[in-house]
Write a protein that holds these residues in place. Structure first.
Motif, mmCIF file in Angstrom:
data_model
loop_
_atom_site.group_PDB
_atom_site.id
_atom_site.type_symbol
_atom_site.label_atom_id
_atom_site.label_comp_id
_atom_site.label_asym_id
_atom_site.label_seq_id
_atom_site.Cartn_x
_atom_site.Cartn_y
_atom_site.Cartn_z
ATOM 1 N N GLN A 71 2.171 6.350 -7.171
ATOM 2 C CA GLN A 71 1.115 7.203 -7.718
ATOM 3 C C GLN A 71 1.448 8.681 -7.545
ATOM 4 N N ALA A 72 2.258 8.996 -6.518
ATOM 5 C CA ALA A 72 2.682 10.380 -6.295
ATOM 6 C C ALA A 72 3.889 10.746 -7.160
ATOM 7 N N THR A 101 2.619 18.196 -7.018
ATOM 8 C CA THR A 101 1.930 17.756 -5.812
ATOM 9 C C THR A 101 1.869 18.902 -4.828
ATOM 10 N N ASP A 128 -0.247 6.173 6.360
ATOM 11 C CA ASP A 128 -0.333 7.605 6.064
ATOM 12 C C ASP A 128 0.853 8.372 6.651
ATOM 13 N N GLN A 143 0.829 -1.208 0.000
ATOM 14 C CA GLN A 143 0.000 0.000 0.000
ATOM 15 C C GLN A 143 0.864 1.259 0.000
ATOM 16 N N LEU A 144 1.882 1.280 0.840
ATOM 17 C CA LEU A 144 2.765 2.448 0.917
ATOM 18 C C LEU A 144 3.485 2.664 -0.409
ATOM 19 N N THR A 185 2.666 1.628 -3.412
ATOM 20 C CA THR A 185 1.720 1.989 -4.463
ATOM 21 C C THR A 185 1.346 3.466 -4.384
ATOM 22 N N GLN A 186 1.095 3.950 -3.178
ATOM 23 C CA GLN A 186 0.738 5.360 -3.008
ATOM 24 C C GLN A 186 1.893 6.276 -3.404
ATOM 25 N N LYS A 238 4.047 7.411 4.791
ATOM 26 C CA LYS A 238 4.074 8.074 3.487
ATOM 27 C C LYS A 238 4.532 9.520 3.635
#
Length: 336
Positions: A49-50, A309, A73, A42-43, A45-46, A76
């Motif tokens: 995506q960033a 971002t 969160d 999950q980390l 992948t996020q 990240k």
């Protein structure tokens, strides 16, 4: 019994050293739960995506997750803050090009160095604070260059030092054994270097998480143990277990962790490197059998987002500020 293995991602994981942690600890490589493996995915992948492309390997993801108690969160945000700092500080260029030519002169006033390994195979990092004199040092160097040296040595700790130690020991090593000698340190000296230590502490805590292995404070002055007893209440229990406060009778305890032949004579060992242990940088990372060229010598891809971002929010703290100072002080300016 089947040896546990790190669950890897072929896109990012390219290790030429062991990847299983020697001790069974939750969240450490080779000892993760399915839920923790999912949090790594999950980390990563996020972050992909960033727009991030570098330092997304599994060992790195696990270190950031452990530093934030597997809160994805927060991990990240910590990673994003770290990448922003790396770009602003110019870390990649520094590690390739920095020349700390004044180091022998600086060491006359503030001695810090890596030297061989402890009985677990970790790099040993040593600091002697008794002669510290920032006023004298700033006639030789600058605070900025001291911090640059700190960062370069952290990068070299990650590669080539720890990989070489891992190859030699046959198991993954991610931390250092630190010896901080407080002999001759008075309150006036501590206060004079507080500004530098605070900056070094922030770098240690925020950008190089999970590098503290064992930490020995030796020649602790009278009353220090009492003060530290109060400080412990503010620290993470995991960190407290790693810290040993010893007075002048430290030898027996230190010998349990560091072989005599790897310990400089000044600390009761038998090692006497040619030219002095402090400048020798002796260790598996210098041995042709275990050393390999660090990956930072290879051309790097951009690790910054490819899309615009929003500015990252302030990093959430995982522990009290005192922990940051202790961790930073034990590694400033080199590491463990």
């Amino acid at each position: 019994m089947t040896r546990p293995e790190l669950k890897t991602d072929p896109k990012y994981d390219d290790y030429d050293y062991p990847t299983t942690a020697p001790e069974v600890q939750s969240g450490h490589p080779g000892h993760t739960t399915p839920e923790q493996d999912a949090q790594v995915f999950q980390l990563r992948t996020q972050l992909e995506q960033a727009g991030y492309k570098e330092r997304l390997d599994t060992l790195c993801m696990l270190r950031f997750l452990r530093a934030r108690k597997f809160n994805v969160d927060l991990a990240k945000q910590m990673f994003i803050d770290c990448e922003k700092w790396r770009k602003e500080f110019g870390v990649d260029d520094l590690v390739r090009n920095f020349d700390y030519k004044e180091k022998p002169q600086v060491f006359e006033y503030y001695t810090q160095y890596y030297h061989k390994t402890d009985k677990d195979g970790r790099p040993v990092y040593i600091e002697q604070l008794g002669k510290i004199d920032l006023a004298a040092m700033y006639k030789i160097t600058t605070g900025e260059r001291m911090l640059q040296n700190l960062v370069v040595e952290y990068e070299k700790l990650a590669d080539p030092r720890l990989p070489a130690c891992s190859r030699k020991s046959g198991q993954l090593l991610e931390t250092c054994c630190t010896i901080m000698d407080l002999k001759g340190v008075g309150i006036t000296k501590v206060s004079s270097v507080y500004g530098y230590v605070k900056q070094a502490s922030a770098i240690s805590q925020n950008y190089y998480p999970e590098r503290l292995g064992k930490f020995y404070l030796i020649n602790a002055p009278w009353g220090f143990s009492s003060v530290f007893g109060v400080v412990k209440g503010f620290l993470d229990p995991v960190t407290v277990q790693k810290i040993h406060v010893l007075g002048s009778n430290y030898q027996t305890e230190l010998d349990k962790q560091v072989p005599k032949e790897n310990l400089p004579k000044i600390f009761g060992g038998t090692c006497d490197c040619k030219g002095g242990c402090a400048l020798s940088d002796e260790g598996p990372w210098q041995d042709p059998e275990w050393k390999k060229p660090p990956k930072w010598e290879q051309p790097s891809k951009t690790s910054q987002p490819t899309t615009t971002t929003t500015a990252p929010a302030p990093q959430a703290a995982s522990n009290a500020g005192t922990q940051a100072e202790i961790k930073g002080a034990q590694q400033a300016p080199m590491g463990s």
